[in-house]
Design an enzyme around this catalytic site. Structure first.
Site, mmCIF file in Angstrom:
data_model
loop_
_atom_site.group_PDB
_atom_site.id
_atom_site.type_symbol
_atom_site.label_atom_id
_atom_site.label_comp_id
_atom_site.label_asym_id
_atom_site.label_seq_id
_atom_site.Cartn_x
_atom_site.Cartn_y
_atom_site.Cartn_z
ATOM 1 N N TYR A 112 -12.659 -43.859 -8.757
ATOM 2 C CA TYR A 112 -11.481 -44.704 -8.616
ATOM 3 C C TYR A 112 -10.534 -44.509 -9.801
ATOM 4 O O TYR A 112 -9.314 -44.371 -9.629
ATOM 5 C CB TYR A 112 -11.903 -46.165 -8.523
ATOM 6 C CG TYR A 112 -10.744 -47.122 -8.383
ATOM 7 C CD1 TYR A 112 -10.128 -47.322 -7.156
ATOM 8 C CD2 TYR A 112 -10.263 -47.827 -9.482
ATOM 9 C CE1 TYR A 112 -9.069 -48.191 -7.009
ATOM 10 C CE2 TYR A 112 -9.195 -48.690 -9.361
ATOM 11 C CZ TYR A 112 -8.609 -48.866 -8.117
ATOM 12 O OH TYR A 112 -7.543 -49.730 -7.997
ATOM 13 N N HIS A 153 -2.841 -44.008 -16.046
ATOM 14 C CA HIS A 153 -2.143 -44.478 -14.851
ATOM 15 C C HIS A 153 -0.705 -44.833 -15.219
ATOM 16 O O HIS A 153 -0.482 -45.609 -16.154
ATOM 17 C CB HIS A 153 -2.848 -45.700 -14.261
ATOM 18 C CG HIS A 153 -4.220 -45.397 -13.729
ATOM 19 N ND1 HIS A 153 -5.051 -46.371 -13.199
ATOM 20 C CD2 HIS A 153 -4.914 -44.231 -13.649
ATOM 21 C CE1 HIS A 153 -6.189 -45.814 -12.821
ATOM 22 N NE2 HIS A 153 -6.128 -44.515 -13.093
ATOM 23 N N HIS A 178 -0.938 -47.398 -18.695
ATOM 24 C CA HIS A 178 -2.193 -47.787 -19.331
ATOM 25 C C HIS A 178 -3.233 -46.697 -19.121
ATOM 26 O O HIS A 178 -3.046 -45.769 -18.316
ATOM 27 C CB HIS A 178 -2.701 -49.117 -18.768
ATOM 28 C CG HIS A 178 -2.960 -49.090 -17.291
ATOM 29 N ND1 HIS A 178 -1.948 -49.222 -16.358
ATOM 30 C CD2 HIS A 178 -4.107 -48.909 -16.584
ATOM 31 C CE1 HIS A 178 -2.456 -49.143 -15.138
ATOM 32 N NE2 HIS A 178 -3.759 -48.951 -15.237
ATOM 33 N N HIS A 201 -7.599 -45.857 -18.770
ATOM 34 C CA HIS A 201 -8.988 -46.280 -18.595
ATOM 35 C C HIS A 201 -9.880 -45.268 -19.299
ATOM 36 O O HIS A 201 -9.792 -44.062 -19.041
ATOM 37 C CB HIS A 201 -9.354 -46.346 -17.107
ATOM 38 C CG HIS A 201 -8.579 -47.363 -16.338
ATOM 39 N ND1 HIS A 201 -8.997 -48.665 -16.170
ATOM 40 C CD2 HIS A 201 -7.388 -47.269 -15.689
ATOM 41 C CE1 HIS A 201 -8.113 -49.331 -15.445
ATOM 42 N NE2 HIS A 201 -7.119 -48.506 -15.137
#
Length: 534
Positions: free
Chosen positions: A25, A124, A132, A134
């Site tokens: 994801y 993203h 931002h 991850h």
């Protein structure tokens, strides 16, 4: 405005999560989960950039996202195992995409990879206002041969003879020792502080004045309020136009923070002006202060008239809301009486003997209901509807807020007027006083000067002694620049002191006259302010 966001979470098996699904994801890829036999396809997701960083000694297969996270799943045997740690970081939107990538790469390599972790990074940018990243981090150290190390080890407690201590359960007393400091609270706090330092350094290099702070708003001494986490579902609902409780809370917080930021900017501007005023007080003219006071008094009068108009509107709204409250109370009383009548009729039908006795009470209650119906009908035209009542309540709150803000402005203006009155009393130095102040500094006595300038205030004065020639260079408030020349003349200390005392006496007389003039002007302005407040 650059914002600070740094959150950490642990993806664990106890919550029913799969680290392979999480990686697919975040990276927007199609990955196969060997443990559960599932395929996760998120290739349609918009992911700007993705990469895997690992120590130099790590084998090549760790750069394959599917192999990496399936190996992590296979290494954990317990049903409540912690699989990976995820860091979510807001990237400064003031930076370009390239600067953001370089900033994040440097931070990940120095803070995570250098400690022995493997970092799976995804950036993203689907929302330009919220770029931002991850960062998924492994929780076990990796050996050069590709095997995973232990998160912790067991050490036994020994007695005074160096023997293990056996417990009643048959087990030996022991404690767990971490093999790394990756899950220590102090380490997480270090990562948070370091991200602020790295980001601020990047902003400075890019020429931006904005800075971020990893400390809480309370620790920073800020009056702003923190927002709450909305989550993916809430954001999707908000984008479809569906208002949510979390969205409403964050909108209210954003509105409040906007007011706080404006207030902080006003305070900074006020402090700057006050410092500037305190520095320029000796050279500010009385006429300019009176002009400022006249403008402030006019503004205060305008604010006061607005407050009076709002008071009238508030009174009308309160009157309509009072009618609405009374009407709602009558309707509630009627419904209550209808319920009592129904209960009495039901009881009367069940007990025939009591029906006649209850019939009188029923008749009396019905008469009360009829009287209430008449009053409700009479006030129907005066009392607003439910929808109008809601609008009136909102209008009432808005008017109260406007009145509060205007009252604050009024008192701010009045306080500014008082400050100007106080600062106007400050004494402005004249040329005569400046000459007298050089009594102990100059070696000579004033010989050449303009007699007409002695009792005039000046904006700036500089005393210099070059090659034995002393002079006081000054600039009057009308822009005229001249100099007072000092010359060494043979005279004793008493004669020199008497000469300077002449300047002192004349300056004192001029100062008293200016003070009397200021007191008269002050009384006049106080009288005008009292008339305005009435």
């Amino acid at each position: 405005m650059a914002i600070y966001h740094f959150s950490a979470q642990v993806i664990s098996r106890s919550s029913g999560r799969s680290v392979v699904a999480a990686a697919a994801y975040r990276a927007g890829e199609r990955l196969v989960d060997e443990r559960y036999g599932k395929t996760y396809d998120y290739t349609k997701k918009d992911v700007a950039e993705r990469a895997i960083a690992a120590p130099d000694y790590a084998p090549a297969w760790v750069k394959n996202r599917e192999l990496l996270w399936n190996a992590v799943e296979a290494a954990e045997k317990q049903k409540n195992a912690q699989l990976c740690r995820e860091i979510n970081i807001a990237l400064p939107r003031e930076l370009t995409a390239r600067d953001q990538r370089e900033l994040l790469s440097l931070y990940v390599l120095e803070q995570f990879v250098a400690r022995g972790m493997i970092a799976d990074v995804a950036i993203h940018r689907d929302n330009p206002e919220n770029p931002h990243a991850h960062i998924m981090l492994t929780m076990r150290p990796l050996h050069p041969d590709g095997t995973w190390g232990a998160k912790s080890r067991k050490e036994y407690v020994l007695d005074e003879n160096g023997e293990k201590i056996k417990l009643p359960s048959g087990q030996y007393k022991s404690y767990k020792v971490r093999t790394t400091d990756w899950d220590m609270p102090e380490t997480l706090e270090t990562w948070r502080a370091e991200w602020a330092r790295y980001a601020n350094r990047a902003l400075e290099r890019a020429g931006h004045a904005d800075r971020i702070d990893h400390r809480s708003l309370e620790a920073q001494g800020s009056e702003r309020m923190p927002t709450i986490h909305e989550g993916v579902r809430v954001r999707q609902m908000e984008r479809r136009g569906i208002q949510t409780d979390r969205g409403d809370v964050n909108r209210s917080v954003a509105e409040y923070n906007g007011l706080v930021v404006s207030l902080e900017a006003y305070r900074k501007e006020k402090d700057t002006l006050e410092r500037k005023t305190s520095l320029e007080a000796p050279i500010a003219s009385v006429e300019s202060k009176e002009k400022q006071m006249a403008v402030l008094l006019a503004k205060a009068k305008e604010i006061k008239s607005k407050v009076e108009r709002i008071d009238v509107d508030l009174q009308q709204v309160k009157e309509r809301l009072r009618y609405y409250g009374e009407q709602q109370q009558r309707i509630a009383d009627r419904n209550r009486l209808d319920k009592q009548i129904g209960e009495l009729q039901q009881r009367g039908r069940g007990l025939l003997g009591l029906y006649n006795k209850n019939s009188k009470e029923i008749a009396e209650l019905q008469r009360k209901v009829e009287r209430l119906d008449e009053r409700i009908q009479e006030h129907r035209t005066l009392a607003p509807s439910n929808r109008e009542a809601v609008e009136l309540q909102a209008q009432h709150q808005q008017l109260e807020q406007m009145k509060k803000e205007l009252s604050g402005q009024f008192f701010a203006v009045r306080n500014k007027v008082k400050q100007l009155e106080e600062t106007r009393q400050e004494k402005t130095m004249t040329l005569r006083e400046a000459i007298y102040s050089l009594k102990d500094k100059a070696t000579g006595i004033p010989m050449r000067y303009n007699q007409d300038d002695l009792d005039k205030p000046f904006e700036k004065a500089t005393f210099s002694n070059r090659g034995g020639a002393e002079q006081l260079h000054y600039r009057l408030q009308d822009g005229t620049e001249r100099s007072v020349l000092f010359q060494n003349v043979f005279m004793d200390r008493a004669q020199r002191s008497a000469l300077f005392d002449v300047f002192s006496a004349a300056a004192s007389a001029a100062s008293k006259q200016l003070q009397r003039d200021d007191e008269a002007r002050q009384q006049q302005m106080k009288k005008k302010r009292r008339e305005m407040e009435r």
